[in-house]
Design an enzyme around this catalytic site. Structure first.
Site, PDB file in Angstrom:
ATOM      1  N   SER A 129       1.124  -1.291  -0.293  1.00 59.31           N
ATOM      2  CA  SER A 129      -0.086  -0.471   0.289  1.00 59.31           C
ATOM      3  C   SER A 129       1.065   0.941   0.090  1.00 59.31           C
ATOM      4  O   SER A 129       1.574   1.076   1.070  1.00 59.31           O
ATOM      5  CB  SER A 129      -0.882   0.398   1.548  1.00 59.31           C
ATOM      6  N   LYS A 130       0.819   2.207  -0.416  1.00 53.09           N
ATOM      7  CA  LYS A 130       1.653   3.541  -0.747  1.00 53.09           C
ATOM      8  C   LYS A 130       0.692   4.178   0.149  1.00 53.09           C
ATOM      9  O   LYS A 130       0.572   5.244   0.173  1.00 53.09           O
ATOM     10  CB  LYS A 130       1.087   4.183  -2.361  1.00 53.09           C
ATOM     11  N   THR A 131       1.211   3.525   1.116  1.00 52.85           N
ATOM     12  CA  THR A 131       0.446   4.787   2.599  1.00 52.85           C
ATOM     13  C   THR A 131       1.932   5.706   3.436  1.00 52.85           C
ATOM     14  O   THR A 131       2.665   5.508   2.817  1.00 52.85           O
ATOM     15  CB  THR A 131       0.381   3.619   3.680  1.00 52.85           C
TER      16      THR A 131
END
Ligand code: PPE
Length: 306
Positions: free
Chosen positions: A159-161
């Site tokens: 996830s591009k968190t």
């Protein structure tokens, strides 16, 4: 002087607002807890006009990042694709970087995100060569980071968190301070995952290997594009684990990402790697043509902004 160059408008929750007015409160939830998700996309000048490279896939990944984090984005993929095109068109630029972000806004504090409102913004700015102008010709000096890549049960690396990038920043700054250009992160098992903002490819004996998501790499959209391009150029390319020593004895190594595009690597931990090698050069050159809509077979990847 900040190097960020403003563009006229930023899309915020459904409307385009002036760059200077696109502001958030200091008690914006994501600013404190890192709970937002974002994307990095590039628009390129093509013979048909400005086109956003693999826009729908990037917005789909934004939705997937949110799903992994248990966040509900209040706009559909189609709505955000349209909003991105509108924002890019409003800049008047033929090429730019595009940053969509979904974040928990103002109104709640504390770690429970369930009552929080999700805000969405899309901003564009001109962004040059991410790893330096000579990243392809001279190559990039890499260092294996002392920092470990995030584990799947800590903060999911798929996830591009926002919070994940604290891990990347630690590695990046450590590498820069030590005189290198960029860092490669190993996972908890000691296997190669990726760089701070790029996926990695190792060429040896005519075979190209790139580490899998399970090793802690982001499922890169450029990585996917490069795999297809390299195969179409006749190369054997596989997704497989890579050990640190595989890097030291590689024929060629390159990294890729939306911002970095395809960049050659000239050394890892001061072990020099032939650079730029023939595979790297061929893939980088083709990638440059593909994103600019100059290769018919990949035209579907260029989504016109207007
Ligand atoms: N790994 C990481 C950790 C990563 O951040 C990126 C993108 C990639 C791989 C490559 O993914 P893709 O862009 O889908 O090919 N890194 C972004 C840089 C972010 C920044 O603000 O700096 C990018 O390239 O946009």
């Amino acid at each position: 002087m900040p190097t960020l160059v403003p563009t006229p408008k930023i899309w915020m929750n459904g409307s385009l607002v002036e760059w200077d007015k696109a502001q958030v409160h200091v008690l914006t939830h994501t600013l404190h807890y890192g709970t937002g998700v974002f994307e990095g996309i590039r628009a390129y000048e093509t013979p048909q006009g400005a086109a956003v490279f693999r826009l729908t896939e990037h917005i789909q990944r934004l939705h997937n990042s949110a799903k992994i984090m248990g966040m509900e984005i209040p706009y559909s993929v189609d709505e955000l694709v349209a909003a991105t095109k509108e924002t890019v068109a409003s800049t008047g630029l033929s090429s730019c970087y595009v940053r969509p972000i979904a974040y928990y806004g103002y109104g709640e504090m504390g770690l429970n995100t369930l009552p929080c409102k999700v805000d969405v913004a899309i901003a564009c700015w001109p962004w040059g060569a991410y790893l330096g102008d000579d990243a392809l010709t001279k190559g990039v000096r890499m260092k294996i980071s002392s920092w470990t890549r995030l584990d799947h049960n800590m903060l999911p690396p798929a996830s591009k968190t926002v919070a994940n990038y604290a891990n990347s920043s630690l590695a990046k700054v450590e590498a820069l301070r030590a005189g290198y250009d960029e860092a490669i992160l190993l996972n908890q098992a000691g296997l190669v995952s990726e760089c701070t903002g790029e996926n990695l490819f190792v060429v040896r004996g005519g075979r190209i290997v790139t580490p899998p998501t399970s090793a802690g790499a982001l499922e890169g959209i450029t990585q996917h594009s490069v795999m297809r391009i390299a195969r179409d150029l006749g190369h054997e390319i596989v997704v497989d684990n890579v050990a640190r020593s595989d890097l030291y004895v590689a024929d060629e190594i390159f990294c890729c990402g939306t911002a970095a595009e395809v960049s050659a690597i000239n050394s890892v931990d001061d072990r020099s790697i032939p650079c730029p090698g023939p595979v790297t050069k061929a893939v980088a050159e083709m990638y440059g043509r593909v994103v600019r809509g100059r290769e018919d077979r990949y035209k579907d990847w260029c989504e016109l902004a207007v």
